[in-house]
Scaffold this motif. Structure first.
Motif, mmCIF file in Angstrom:
data_model
loop_
_atom_site.group_PDB
_atom_site.id
_atom_site.type_symbol
_atom_site.label_atom_id
_atom_site.label_comp_id
_atom_site.label_asym_id
_atom_site.label_seq_id
_atom_site.Cartn_x
_atom_site.Cartn_y
_atom_site.Cartn_z
ATOM 1 N N VAL A 136 0.213 33.519 52.387
ATOM 2 C CA VAL A 136 1.123 32.628 51.652
ATOM 3 C C VAL A 136 0.343 31.454 51.067
ATOM 4 O O VAL A 136 0.538 31.077 49.910
ATOM 5 C CB VAL A 136 2.276 32.157 52.557
ATOM 6 N N ALA A 137 -0.553 30.864 51.847
ATOM 7 C CA ALA A 137 -1.359 29.736 51.360
ATOM 8 C C ALA A 137 -2.186 30.163 50.143
ATOM 9 O O ALA A 137 -2.404 29.375 49.221
ATOM 10 C CB ALA A 137 -2.253 29.201 52.463
ATOM 11 N N GLY A 138 -2.645 31.414 50.144
ATOM 12 C CA GLY A 138 -3.425 31.923 49.024
ATOM 13 C C GLY A 138 -2.621 32.061 47.740
ATOM 14 O O GLY A 138 -3.202 32.177 46.661
ATOM 15 N N LEU A 139 -1.311 32.027 47.834
ATOM 16 C CA LEU A 139 -0.456 32.129 46.656
ATOM 17 C C LEU A 139 -0.112 30.760 46.074
ATOM 18 O O LEU A 139 0.519 30.676 45.021
ATOM 19 C CB LEU A 139 0.829 32.888 47.010
ATOM 20 N N ALA A 140 -0.525 29.695 46.760
ATOM 21 C CA ALA A 140 -0.271 28.332 46.269
ATOM 22 C C ALA A 140 -1.333 27.960 45.236
ATOM 23 O O ALA A 140 -2.497 28.316 45.376
ATOM 24 C CB ALA A 140 -0.300 27.349 47.435
ATOM 25 N N ARG A 141 -0.938 27.208 44.218
ATOM 26 C CA ARG A 141 -1.902 26.738 43.215
ATOM 27 C C ARG A 141 -2.598 25.460 43.672
ATOM 28 O O ARG A 141 -3.622 25.092 43.135
ATOM 29 C CB ARG A 141 -1.202 26.508 41.887
ATOM 30 N N GLY A 142 -2.023 24.773 44.636
ATOM 31 C CA GLY A 142 -2.616 23.549 45.173
ATOM 32 C C GLY A 142 -3.140 23.771 46.581
ATOM 33 O O GLY A 142 -3.166 24.893 47.090
ATOM 34 N N ALA A 143 -3.569 22.694 47.197
ATOM 35 C CA ALA A 143 -4.099 22.763 48.559
ATOM 36 C C ALA A 143 -3.021 23.225 49.530
ATOM 37 O O ALA A 143 -1.862 22.830 49.436
ATOM 38 C CB ALA A 143 -4.627 21.391 48.977
ATOM 39 N N ALA A 144 -3.420 24.098 50.458
ATOM 40 C CA ALA A 144 -2.506 24.618 51.470
ATOM 41 C C ALA A 144 -3.286 24.866 52.754
ATOM 42 O O ALA A 144 -4.465 25.207 52.710
ATOM 43 C CB ALA A 144 -1.857 25.907 50.982
ATOM 44 N N SER A 145 -2.619 24.676 53.879
ATOM 45 C CA SER A 145 -3.248 24.870 55.189
ATOM 46 C C SER A 145 -2.480 25.931 55.960
ATOM 47 O O SER A 145 -1.351 25.672 56.402
ATOM 48 C CB SER A 145 -3.232 23.566 55.988
ATOM 49 N N PRO A 146 -3.064 27.113 56.149
ATOM 50 C CA PRO A 146 -2.377 28.128 56.946
ATOM 51 C C PRO A 146 -2.412 27.763 58.426
ATOM 52 O O PRO A 146 -3.282 27.013 58.879
ATOM 53 C CB PRO A 146 -3.183 29.398 56.680
ATOM 54 N N ALA A 147 -1.467 28.278 59.171
ATOM 55 C CA ALA A 147 -1.422 28.053 60.612
ATOM 56 C C ALA A 147 -2.658 28.667 61.263
ATOM 57 O O ALA A 147 -3.141 29.715 60.841
ATOM 58 C CB ALA A 147 -0.161 28.683 61.190
ATOM 59 N N ARG A 148 -3.175 27.987 62.276
ATOM 60 C CA ARG A 148 -4.279 28.522 63.080
ATOM 61 C C ARG A 148 -3.680 29.282 64.259
ATOM 62 O O ARG A 148 -2.771 28.774 64.923
ATOM 63 C CB ARG A 148 -5.171 27.392 63.588
#
Length: 192
Positions: free
Chosen positions: A27-39
């Motif tokens: 999901v984070a990879g589909l954002a155009r801006g900065a995103a932080s996936p859950a660890r």
């Protein structure tokens, strides 16, 4: 008096935490801006965030632990499924997975936690509890992203069936690399 940042939640097995991290990264990879996936090591299902609580005294950790230990609840099934965005798709800040199984039981357990903590000076949550699993934080929601594609991935994700047999009181230690969660107490399910 010393304080710790604490919350109550449900610990999840490794396979579920790893699935959440993979899905969050997608999901984070589909954002155009900065995103932080859950660890994966930080993934859990929150029942109640407590904030900073004292380590002692009438409303401190020993009293909180005793109050939580007195909550009767039966073990229940749980499975994640579907999901969405908080606050909404127009300006999403958090991508989350919802519950396909176990939402009523999580709602009841969260309400019991709220009720048990009121006598200790912790008022109930102002917002209604919505059981969910945080997958990613979207830091620049205004830049957009493929949110329809993200919803498709959330809907198609295959999650394992789980059995909730306990809830947990955690301490959250914040650092520049993210929060680290330390178990303070575990409260096994028992007949209500």
């Amino acid at each position: 008096m010393e304080q710790v940042r604490a919350f109550v939640g449900i610990a999840l097995p490794r396979e579920c935490r790893e699935q959440a991290a993979r899905l969050g990264a997608a999901v984070a990879g589909l954002a155009r801006g900065a995103a932080s996936p859950a660890r994966a090591e930080a993934v859990h299902l929150t029942l109640r965030f407590l904030g900073d609580v004292p380590t002692g005294g009438p409303g401190g950790l020993p009293a909180i632990t005793a109050a939580l230990a007195a909550i009767p609840f039966a073990a229940f099934g749980l499975r994640f499924g579907g999901g969405g965005f908080f606050p909404d798709m127009a300006r999403p800040r958090v991508a989350w997975a919802g519950l396909a199984v176990g939402a009523p039981e999580c709602l009841a357990l969260a309400a019991a936690v709220d009720t048990a903590l009121v006598p200790l000076g912790l008022p109930p949550e102002a917002r209604p509890y919505r059981p969910h699993l945080t997958l990613a934080r979207l830091r620049e929601p205004g830049r957009g992203g493929d949110w329809a594609g993200a919803l498709g991935r959330l809907a198609a994700a295959a999650w394992p069936d789980l059995r909730v047999t306990a809830c947990t009181l955690w301490r959250s230690v914040l650092s520049p690399t993210g929060a680290r969660h330390e178990v303070l107490a575990v409260f096994p399910a028992r007949d209500a």
